[in-house]
Enzyme design. Structure first.
Site, short mmCIF file in Angstrom:
data_model
loop_
_atom_site.label_atom_id
_atom_site.label_comp_id
_atom_site.label_asym_id
_atom_site.label_seq_id
_atom_site.Cartn_x
_atom_site.Cartn_y
_atom_site.Cartn_z
N TYR A 1 1.14 -1.79 -7.04
CA TYR A 1 0.13 -0.82 -7.47
C TYR A 1 -0.99 -1.46 -8.30
O TYR A 1 -2.05 -0.87 -8.47
CB TYR A 1 0.78 0.31 -8.26
CG TYR A 1 1.42 1.36 -7.40
CD1 TYR A 1 0.71 2.48 -6.97
CD2 TYR A 1 2.74 1.24 -6.99
CE1 TYR A 1 1.29 3.44 -6.17
CE2 TYR A 1 3.34 2.20 -6.19
CZ TYR A 1 2.61 3.30 -5.77
OH TYR A 1 3.19 4.23 -4.97
N HIS B 1 4.39 2.62 -12.32
CA HIS B 1 3.27 2.19 -11.48
C HIS B 1 2.29 1.28 -12.22
O HIS B 1 1.23 0.94 -11.70
CB HIS B 1 2.51 3.40 -10.88
CG HIS B 1 3.28 4.09 -9.81
ND1 HIS B 1 2.80 5.18 -9.14
CD2 HIS B 1 4.50 3.85 -9.29
CE1 HIS B 1 3.70 5.60 -8.25
NE2 HIS B 1 4.74 4.80 -8.34
N ARG C 1 -2.41 16.66 -1.09
CA ARG C 1 -2.57 15.21 -1.23
C ARG C 1 -3.83 14.74 -0.51
O ARG C 1 -4.54 13.87 -1.01
CB ARG C 1 -1.33 14.50 -0.68
CG ARG C 1 -1.50 12.98 -0.64
CD ARG C 1 -0.28 12.25 -0.12
NE ARG C 1 -0.55 10.83 0.04
CZ ARG C 1 0.34 9.93 0.43
NH1 ARG C 1 1.58 10.30 0.70
NH2 ARG C 1 0.01 8.67 0.55
N ASN D 1 6.34 12.17 -8.36
CA ASN D 1 5.22 11.39 -8.91
C ASN D 1 4.14 12.30 -9.48
O ASN D 1 4.00 13.44 -9.05
CB ASN D 1 4.62 10.51 -7.81
CG ASN D 1 5.37 9.20 -7.66
OD1 ASN D 1 5.79 8.60 -8.63
ND2 ASN D 1 5.53 8.76 -6.43
N CYS E 1 11.88 5.42 -10.06
CA CYS E 1 10.87 4.95 -9.11
C CYS E 1 11.48 3.79 -8.34
O CYS E 1 12.27 3.02 -8.89
CB CYS E 1 9.60 4.52 -9.85
SG CYS E 1 8.29 3.90 -8.77
#
Length: 436
Positions: free
Chosen positions: A254, A200, A94, A148, A170
């Protein structure tokens, strides 16, 4: 009847959330066995989580057997629900997803932009293998995917794996409902938001409280700037009066990445210079969390977990299991096949929508056409998601480049190649499909 739940990625710091949710629901969701599954690199963490989980079970007086294993196939046998919450490459991967785009003046984020695409590239092949094993070893089990980018991953599984009992979840829609309730000072259970869009990238089209349309009240509250409804892991930014009044749609947190890109990038770069990537901040937080988890006196989910983000995680995943098992036919917001719910999007696309939850899975509630201001954006995002899935499956460089090029947070043909090349090299060990 007793139920078996398998949690793939059981060494996640989030796991105490789902364990808490399963313990609390035992009267209606009779789970008697939970198996945590992880990989060798997560062995110490999953063992720690299992020890904490057993203390939580003992404290609650629940009749649940909790174990952990590195043998996924043995764990899956006889499962009724399989929850997937994996991070291929861990937080180190990440950090690369965030650092490399930032270096080139792009937003670096784990589920959006270039970083989100790379996470999908690493994740989809692994979860395709999991789905194959689920179909073989426990074909009646429901896969509840929290990994995700949840919408993209769920669409890949539904359209390309043999296992079709897959639902993506989510916490953002749930969080929006609770935050809207706080905004209006009403109980969350009285709030119903009509969602339209993608994971998102979902909007609230209408807000009802006990059947009364309160959409205008919500817009006025947002314009007053008296309230921040962003989750812990997303910085709040003010929405302009023009944006709220023109779009007439409730944005989710988001959306700041897409509609306030310059300001977000500025903040991200400043945060990176001061504290490193968000992944590095999370790594430090996780170390402190696991120090807490190891304390034998701890017998409940610690409050400090809220700092990790992911609020309402257990509520979303466990409520879904409960409703499927009990055929509740209540309404929850999940990621599932479109099947005509939004006529502007492909029939077999996965959307994030309000659904009636039955023992046979989610039944989306018809929405109609996407409101004109966001129709093109949502269609573009869906086209990008389709390209991401195609590249994840093919390992073809041109497919990957096209996915980068179409992404709204990239859209620069030269930078797309530079960032793609650097990320492919950085993640080479986790992208065997591209080695061809």
């Amino acid at each position: 009847m007793s139920l078996k739940v398998v949690i793939i990625g059981g060494g996640s710091s989030y796991t105490p959330e789902i364990l808490e949710g399963l313990i609390e629901r035992q009267p209606t969701l009779p789970v008697s066995e939970i198996v945590l599954v992880d990989v060798e690199a997560g062995k110490e963490k999953v063992a720690t989580i299992c020890q904490l989980g057993n203390r939580m079970i003992e404290e609650a007086g629940a009749a649940i057997e909790l174990t952990w294993t590195l043998d996924r196939r043995s764990a899956l046998k006889g499962a009724d629900f399989v929850s997937t919450q994996i991070r291929v490459g861990g937080l180190a991967a990440r950090a690369q997803d965030e650092r490399i785009p930032l270096k080139h003046g792009m937003i670096g984020q784990e589920t959006n932009g270039a970083g989100g695409i790379m996470k999908a590239f690493r994740t989809i092949p692994v979860l395709m293998e999991v789905a194959k094993e689920v179909q073989e070893l426990c074909p009646d089990a429901w896969m509840i995917n929290f990994t995700n980018p949840a919408g993209i991953v769920t669409e890949a599984l539904l359209n390309h794996s043999a296992h079709k009992k897959v639902i993506g979840v989510c916490n953002i829609p749930f969080n929006m409902r609770h935050s809207t309730a706080e905004l209006l000072q009403v109980p969350p259970e009285d709030v119903w938001i009509q969602f339209i869009g993608l994971n998102h990238f979902v909007f609230g089209d209408k807000v009802y409280v006990s059947g009364e349309d309160r959409t205008e009240d919500v817009f006025q509250k947002l314009l007053s700037k008296e309230f921040d409804y962003s989750p812990a892991n997303i910085m709040p930014l003010d929405w302009s009066e023009t944006f709220i009044q023109s779009a007439r749609l409730l944005p989710n947190p988001y959306h700041q990445y897409y509609f306030q890109s310059e300001k977000v990038l500025e903040k991200d770069l400043k945060a990176y210079e001061e504290n490193g990537t968000r992944a590095e901040v999370v790594q430090a937080l996780e170390e402190s969390l696991f120090d807490l988890y190891k304390q034998e006196s701890l017998r409940e989910k610690p409050k400090e977990l809220e700092q990790r983000g992911g609020a309402f995680y257990s509520q979303v995943a466990c409520s879904l299991m409960d409703s499927i098992y009990n055929n509740k036919e209540d309404i929850q917001t999940v990621n599932t096949w479109n099947h005509g719910t939004i006529p502007d999007l492909p029939y077999d696309a996965v959307i994030e929508a309000n659904c009636v939850i039955t023992k046979n899975g989610p039944k989306p509630i018809a929405i109609g056409e996407i409101p004109a201001p966001m129709r093109g954006m949502i269609q573009n995002m869906k086209a990008m998601e389709e390209l991401v899935i195609k590249a994840s499956m093919s390992g073809d460089y041109k497919d990957a480049y096209n996915a980068f090029l179409v992404n709204p947070l990239i859209q620069d043909e030269k930078k797309a190649k530079v960032v793609l090349d650097e990320l492919l090299e950085a993640h080479e060990d986790y992208l065997p499909q591209f080695k061809r």
